[in-house]
Design a protein around this motif. Structure first.
Motif, mmCIF file in Angstrom:
data_model
loop_
_atom_site.group_PDB
_atom_site.id
_atom_site.type_symbol
_atom_site.label_atom_id
_atom_site.label_comp_id
_atom_site.label_asym_id
_atom_site.label_seq_id
_atom_site.Cartn_x
_atom_site.Cartn_y
_atom_site.Cartn_z
ATOM 1 N N ASP A 65 34.194 42.254 50.988
ATOM 2 C CA ASP A 65 35.596 41.825 50.953
ATOM 3 C C ASP A 65 35.999 41.357 49.549
ATOM 4 N N GLU A 66 35.088 40.699 48.846
ATOM 5 C CA GLU A 66 35.387 40.238 47.487
ATOM 6 C C GLU A 66 35.558 41.421 46.536
ATOM 7 N N PHE A 67 34.742 42.442 46.708
ATOM 8 C CA PHE A 67 34.899 43.638 45.881
ATOM 9 C C PHE A 67 36.240 44.317 46.155
ATOM 10 N N ILE A 68 36.623 44.398 47.417
ATOM 11 C CA ILE A 68 37.912 45.006 47.772
ATOM 12 C C ILE A 68 39.053 44.209 47.153
ATOM 13 N N HIS A 69 38.922 42.876 47.171
ATOM 14 C CA HIS A 69 39.965 42.028 46.569
ATOM 15 C C HIS A 69 40.012 42.234 45.052
ATOM 16 N N ALA A 70 38.847 42.322 44.413
ATOM 17 C CA ALA A 70 38.813 42.565 42.968
ATOM 18 C C ALA A 70 39.439 43.919 42.637
ATOM 19 N N ALA A 71 39.220 44.910 43.508
ATOM 20 C CA ALA A 71 39.832 46.228 43.303
ATOM 21 C C ALA A 71 41.347 46.142 43.396
ATOM 22 N N ALA A 72 41.830 45.377 44.376
ATOM 23 C CA ALA A 72 43.276 45.270 44.591
ATOM 24 C C ALA A 72 43.965 44.521 43.463
ATOM 25 N N THR A 73 43.255 43.555 42.862
ATOM 26 C CA THR A 73 43.857 42.722 41.816
ATOM 27 C C THR A 73 43.472 43.159 40.408
ATOM 28 N N ASP A 74 42.562 44.154 40.320
ATOM 29 C CA ASP A 74 42.097 44.637 39.009
ATOM 30 C C ASP A 74 41.553 43.471 38.173
ATOM 31 N N ASP A 75 40.746 42.625 38.813
ATOM 32 C CA ASP A 75 40.214 41.409 38.191
ATOM 33 C C ASP A 75 38.785 41.668 37.733
ATOM 34 N N ASP A 76 38.601 41.871 36.413
ATOM 35 C CA ASP A 76 37.283 42.237 35.914
ATOM 36 C C ASP A 76 36.269 41.103 36.011
ATOM 37 N N VAL A 77 36.701 39.860 35.758
ATOM 38 C CA VAL A 77 35.764 38.730 35.817
ATOM 39 C C VAL A 77 35.347 38.461 37.259
ATOM 40 N N ALA A 78 36.284 38.530 38.201
ATOM 41 C CA ALA A 78 35.940 38.352 39.616
ATOM 42 C C ALA A 78 34.974 39.439 40.058
ATOM 43 N N PHE A 79 35.201 40.650 39.572
ATOM 44 C CA PHE A 79 34.277 41.742 39.897
ATOM 45 C C PHE A 79 32.878 41.460 39.365
ATOM 46 N N LEU A 80 32.782 41.020 38.112
ATOM 47 C CA LEU A 80 31.473 40.756 37.519
ATOM 48 C C LEU A 80 30.736 39.641 38.245
ATOM 49 N N ARG A 81 31.459 38.620 38.671
ATOM 50 C CA ARG A 81 30.812 37.517 39.395
ATOM 51 C C ARG A 81 30.319 37.983 40.770
ATOM 52 N N ALA A 82 31.127 38.782 41.454
ATOM 53 C CA ALA A 82 30.688 39.326 42.737
ATOM 54 C C ALA A 82 29.507 40.275 42.537
ATOM 55 N N ASP A 83 29.539 41.026 41.435
ATOM 56 C CA ASP A 83 28.459 41.960 41.130
ATOM 57 C C ASP A 83 27.148 41.210 40.906
ATOM 58 N N ARG A 84 27.207 40.093 40.174
ATOM 59 C CA ARG A 84 25.983 39.316 39.936
ATOM 60 C C ARG A 84 25.417 38.784 41.246
ATOM 61 N N GLU A 85 26.289 38.264 42.119
ATOM 62 C CA GLU A 85 25.820 37.759 43.413
ATOM 63 C C GLU A 85 25.250 38.897 44.261
ATOM 64 N N PHE A 86 25.914 40.046 44.228
ATOM 65 C CA PHE A 86 25.426 41.210 44.967
ATOM 66 C C PHE A 86 24.039 41.623 44.483
ATOM 67 N N ASN A 87 23.861 41.655 43.171
ATOM 68 C CA ASN A 87 22.560 42.022 42.619
ATOM 69 C C ASN A 87 21.464 41.064 43.083
ATOM 70 N N GLU A 88 21.738 39.771 42.997
ATOM 71 C CA GLU A 88 20.743 38.772 43.385
ATOM 72 C C GLU A 88 20.425 38.867 44.876
ATOM 73 N N LEU A 89 21.459 39.009 45.692
ATOM 74 C CA LEU A 89 21.261 39.090 47.135
ATOM 75 C C LEU A 89 20.477 40.340 47.512
ATOM 76 N N SER A 90 20.750 41.447 46.842
ATOM 77 C CA SER A 90 20.024 42.692 47.121
ATOM 78 C C SER A 90 18.540 42.530 46.828
ATOM 79 N N LEU A 91 18.225 41.866 45.722
ATOM 80 C CA LEU A 91 16.819 41.651 45.365
ATOM 81 C C LEU A 91 16.113 40.792 46.404
ATOM 82 N N VAL A 92 16.786 39.771 46.882
ATOM 83 C CA VAL A 92 16.186 38.895 47.906
ATOM 84 C C VAL A 92 16.011 39.656 49.215
#
Length: 227
Positions: free
Chosen positions: A123-150
């Motif tokens: 949902d956060e990625f979809i929101h970042a897509a809708a708002t074209d928010d690069d920093v929000a995308f990067l923060r969600a991306d970092r959390e996604f990366n960490e969660l995937s590793l765990v």
């Protein structure tokens, strides 16, 4: 009265937390180019900038050095390496194989509470897509990366992937305005997060390939434009 073991854990927790905070803030500053490539900085400067003590800063630096986002120069400070386009293509070649394994393993092994977090990240990625928010995308991306590793529960793949995440994200941020599409990138990440949340192993691999196809096309376009 707390046991000696619990007392030791209580003493250790603030230090671990501060190290994580220091790491996340320095990494974001490097990736979003607030500390640009080629910069030479000091441990003291980072400590004062973040208002965090030297020990957590030092531990964060060691982690960032392992991930090739900082280079320790004895007696001279810390260098933020320049971005190498050709090395980025080699990194992508390796990343595709390792990250496919991680995403498929996460879809297979994620716990219920982890699947809920993947749903939230979708949902956060979809929101970042809708708002074209690069920093929000990067923060969600970092959390996604960490969660995937765990969630993947594969320490060998995790070790390899940690060496690539930060460099990949910095490269993307550095060049995205000339060749990348933030909303499309966010939507592709949302598709992977959604597949993992649903436990769809095949879809996790397929959506990850689509994401990396996009990143590879972007990287090659960047390389050609700089030649």
């Amino acid at each position: 009265m707390p046991s000696p073991q619990s007392a030791i854990q209580d003493m250790a927790e603030p230090k671990v937390k501060l190290t994580d905070i220091a790491y996340e803030q320095i990494e974001e500053a490097i990736i979003t180019l607030r500390i640009p490539p080629g910069s030479v900085i000091s441990e003291l400067t980072l400590s004062e900038m973040l208002n965090i003590g030297r020990t957590p800063i030092r531990e964060a630096i060691q982690r960032l050095a392992r991930e090739h986002l900082l280079l320790v120069l004895p007696q001279r400070g810390l260098l933020v390496p320049e971005i190498d386009l050709r090395k980025q293509l080699k990194l992508l070649e390796t990343r595709r194989e390792v990250e496919r394994l991680i995403c498929k393993s996460a879809a297979r092994r994620a716990l219920p509470e982890e699947r809920e977090r993947f749903t939230r990240l979708h949902d956060e990625f979809i929101h970042a897509a809708a708002t074209d928010d690069d920093v929000a995308f990067l923060r969600a991306d970092r959390e996604f990366n960490e969660l995937s590793l765990v969630a993947a529960r594969n320490e060998f793949a995790e070790g390899a992937m940690r060496l690539m995440h930060g460099l990949s994200r910095r490269f993307w941020y550095f060049h995205y305005k000339q060749a990348a599409d933030v909303p499309e990138m966010a939507r592709l990440h949302a598709a992977v997060a959604g597949a993992i949340a649903k436990g769809d192993v095949n879809a996790a691999g397929e959506t990850l390939d689509q994401l990396l196809d996009n990143i590879e096309t972007f990287t090659k376009a960047t390389l050609m434009s700089d030649m």
